[in-house]
Write a protein that holds these residues in place. Sequence first.
Motif, PDB file in Angstrom:
ATOM      1  N   UNK A 271      42.535  46.125  42.312  1.00  0.00           N
ATOM      2  CA  UNK A 271      41.923  45.996  43.634  1.00  0.00           C
ATOM      3  C   UNK A 271      40.399  46.019  43.539  1.00  0.00           C
ATOM      4  N   UNK A 272      39.845  46.860  42.670  1.00  0.00           N
ATOM      5  CA  UNK A 272      38.391  46.915  42.503  1.00  0.00           C
ATOM      6  C   UNK A 272      37.862  45.583  41.989  1.00  0.00           C
ATOM      7  N   UNK A 273      38.573  44.966  41.051  1.00  0.00           N
ATOM      8  CA  UNK A 273      38.174  43.656  40.543  1.00  0.00           C
ATOM      9  C   UNK A 273      38.236  42.614  41.653  1.00  0.00           C
ATOM     10  N   UNK A 274      39.295  42.649  42.434  1.00  0.00           N
ATOM     11  CA  UNK A 274      39.467  41.707  43.537  1.00  0.00           C
ATOM     12  C   UNK A 274      38.312  41.825  44.537  1.00  0.00           C
TER      13      UNK A 274
ATOM     14  N   UNK B 268      36.435  39.033  21.744  1.00  0.00           N
ATOM     15  CA  UNK B 268      36.411  38.738  23.180  1.00  0.00           C
ATOM     16  C   UNK B 268      37.094  37.407  23.480  1.00  0.00           C
ATOM     17  N   UNK B 269      36.957  36.438  22.569  1.00  0.00           N
ATOM     18  CA  UNK B 269      37.621  35.143  22.749  1.00  0.00           C
ATOM     19  C   UNK B 269      39.139  35.313  22.727  1.00  0.00           C
ATOM     20  N   UNK B 270      39.626  36.125  21.804  1.00  0.00           N
ATOM     21  CA  UNK B 270      41.068  36.396  21.752  1.00  0.00           C
ATOM     22  C   UNK B 270      41.523  37.094  23.026  1.00  0.00           C
ATOM     23  N   UNK B 271      40.768  38.067  23.474  1.00  0.00           N
ATOM     24  CA  UNK B 271      41.099  38.780  24.706  1.00  0.00           C
ATOM     25  C   UNK B 271      41.092  37.811  25.897  1.00  0.00           C
ATOM     26  N   UNK B 272      40.102  36.933  25.941  1.00  0.00           N
ATOM     27  CA  UNK B 272      40.013  35.948  27.014  1.00  0.00           C
ATOM     28  C   UNK B 272      41.278  35.094  27.067  1.00  0.00           C
ATOM     29  N   UNK B 273      41.716  34.601  25.914  1.00  0.00           N
ATOM     30  CA  UNK B 273      42.905  33.750  25.879  1.00  0.00           C
ATOM     31  C   UNK B 273      44.169  34.519  26.228  1.00  0.00           C
ATOM     32  N   UNK B 274      44.246  35.774  25.803  1.00  0.00           N
ATOM     33  CA  UNK B 274      45.388  36.610  26.180  1.00  0.00           C
ATOM     34  C   UNK B 274      45.467  36.760  27.694  1.00  0.00           C
TER      35      UNK B 274
ATOM     36  N   UNK C  97      35.928  44.117  34.293  1.00  0.00           N
ATOM     37  CA  UNK C  97      36.269  42.700  34.251  1.00  0.00           C
ATOM     38  C   UNK C  97      37.447  42.513  33.304  1.00  0.00           C
ATOM     39  N   UNK C  98      38.116  41.392  33.389  1.00  0.00           N
ATOM     40  CA  UNK C  98      39.330  41.186  32.617  1.00  0.00           C
ATOM     41  C   UNK C  98      39.093  41.184  31.114  1.00  0.00           C
TER      42      UNK C  98
ATOM     43  N   UNK D 246      32.497  43.365  29.475  1.00  0.00           N
ATOM     44  CA  UNK D 246      31.480  43.924  30.361  1.00  0.00           C
ATOM     45  C   UNK D 246      30.900  42.898  31.323  1.00  0.00           C
ATOM     46  N   UNK D 247      31.281  41.617  31.164  1.00  0.00           N
ATOM     47  CA  UNK D 247      30.782  40.570  32.041  1.00  0.00           C
ATOM     48  C   UNK D 247      31.932  39.741  32.581  1.00  0.00           C
ATOM     49  N   UNK D 248      31.699  39.130  33.700  1.00  0.00           N
ATOM     50  CA  UNK D 248      32.705  38.232  34.263  1.00  0.00           C
ATOM     51  C   UNK D 248      32.868  37.011  33.356  1.00  0.00           C
ATOM     52  N   UNK D 249      34.063  36.439  33.366  1.00  0.00           N
ATOM     53  CA  UNK D 249      34.342  35.210  32.652  1.00  0.00           C
ATOM     54  C   UNK D 249      35.157  34.285  33.552  1.00  0.00           C
ATOM     55  N   UNK D 250      35.460  33.110  33.046  1.00  0.00           N
ATOM     56  CA  UNK D 250      36.284  32.175  33.810  1.00  0.00           C
ATOM     57  C   UNK D 250      37.663  32.753  34.106  1.00  0.00           C
ATOM     58  N   UNK D 251      38.127  33.705  33.299  1.00  0.00           N
ATOM     59  CA  UNK D 251      39.424  34.340  33.563  1.00  0.00           C
ATOM     60  C   UNK D 251      39.401  35.098  34.882  1.00  0.00           C
ATOM     61  N   UNK D 252      38.285  35.727  35.205  1.00  0.00           N
ATOM     62  CA  UNK D 252      38.182  36.462  36.473  1.00  0.00           C
ATOM     63  C   UNK D 252      38.258  35.508  37.663  1.00  0.00           C
ATOM     64  N   UNK D 253      37.621  34.349  37.519  1.00  0.00           N
ATOM     65  CA  UNK D 253      37.687  33.349  38.586  1.00  0.00           C
ATOM     66  C   UNK D 253      39.115  32.883  38.794  1.00  0.00           C
ATOM     67  N   UNK D 254      39.844  32.656  37.712  1.00  0.00           N
ATOM     68  CA  UNK D 254      41.222  32.196  37.810  1.00  0.00           C
ATOM     69  C   UNK D 254      42.108  33.284  38.411  1.00  0.00           C
ATOM     70  N   UNK D 255      41.871  34.524  38.009  1.00  0.00           N
ATOM     71  CA  UNK D 255      42.617  35.654  38.579  1.00  0.00           C
ATOM     72  C   UNK D 255      42.543  35.654  40.103  1.00  0.00           C
ATOM     73  N   UNK D 256      41.358  35.502  40.652  1.00  0.00           N
ATOM     74  CA  UNK D 256      41.199  35.613  42.093  1.00  0.00           C
ATOM     75  C   UNK D 256      41.948  34.507  42.832  1.00  0.00           C
ATOM     76  N   UNK D 257      41.951  33.302  42.268  1.00  0.00           N
ATOM     77  CA  UNK D 257      42.646  32.204  42.923  1.00  0.00           C
ATOM     78  C   UNK D 257      44.126  32.456  43.096  1.00  0.00           C
TER      79      UNK D 257
END
Length: 227
Positions: free
Chosen positions: A190-193, A93-99, A155-156, A159-170
């Motif tokens: 769009x569903x994530x947004x 998940x950490x690798x996926x997060x960084x990707x 979620x990006x 199964x849970x939101x991460x800081x990547x999702x917050x950055x995506x929305x901005x």
Amino acid sequence: MKPILLFYGVPEGCSFGAIVALEWSGLPYQLCRIQMPEVVSSEAFKRINPVGETPSLRTADGRFVSQSMAILHHIGAAAAASSELVPAQGSAAFDRFNEMLAFLNTDFFEAFAPLWYAMEHGLQGEALRAATAMGRDKVRRAHAALERLLAGRDWLVGERRTAADAYFLGIARWNDFHQVLDRRDYPALNALYERLQADPAVRFAHGVEHGEVVRSTGAFAGHVELQ
């Protein structure tokens, strides 16, 4: 130890994601509002960030950190492990997060650059048409790529939101300003947004950016002046 202090840019800054991440983190924090392009390019702010960009962050022990990816990692590391804003180092998940964070910070962010440049520099005629065409093509390509990367996920990362999702929305909300595409043509994106827009921390961050009196869902400790 002082509260974390985030220097965030307005209007429509990419530091929006860091505000949301701080709300999710439960960490005590303060905010400093930096007007773009006037204040962000000032000598007063360049003493904090020599590059003259937002966001910047003063850590609880007084160090300064710049660049969104580094700031989001710092917030995730400082928050309780249960927040899972950043997955455990060494995990898949950490690798996926960084990707995902790297894709957002490069391809997705940069796709809008020609459109912002055209607006901020008052391009006219052929220069405007060329920059606009380039930007619109890049934005469509970036959205299509992110739709594929989501691959049915809510979620990006998992199964849970991460800081990547917050950055995506901005960044994703910039399409609401430039009106390049109909986000509904990208169902997963769009569903994530829409899921994020309903989040109380996101509504708080929107209110903060617009100078409204809003109630924090986290541990926000107020604004401070740059001086």
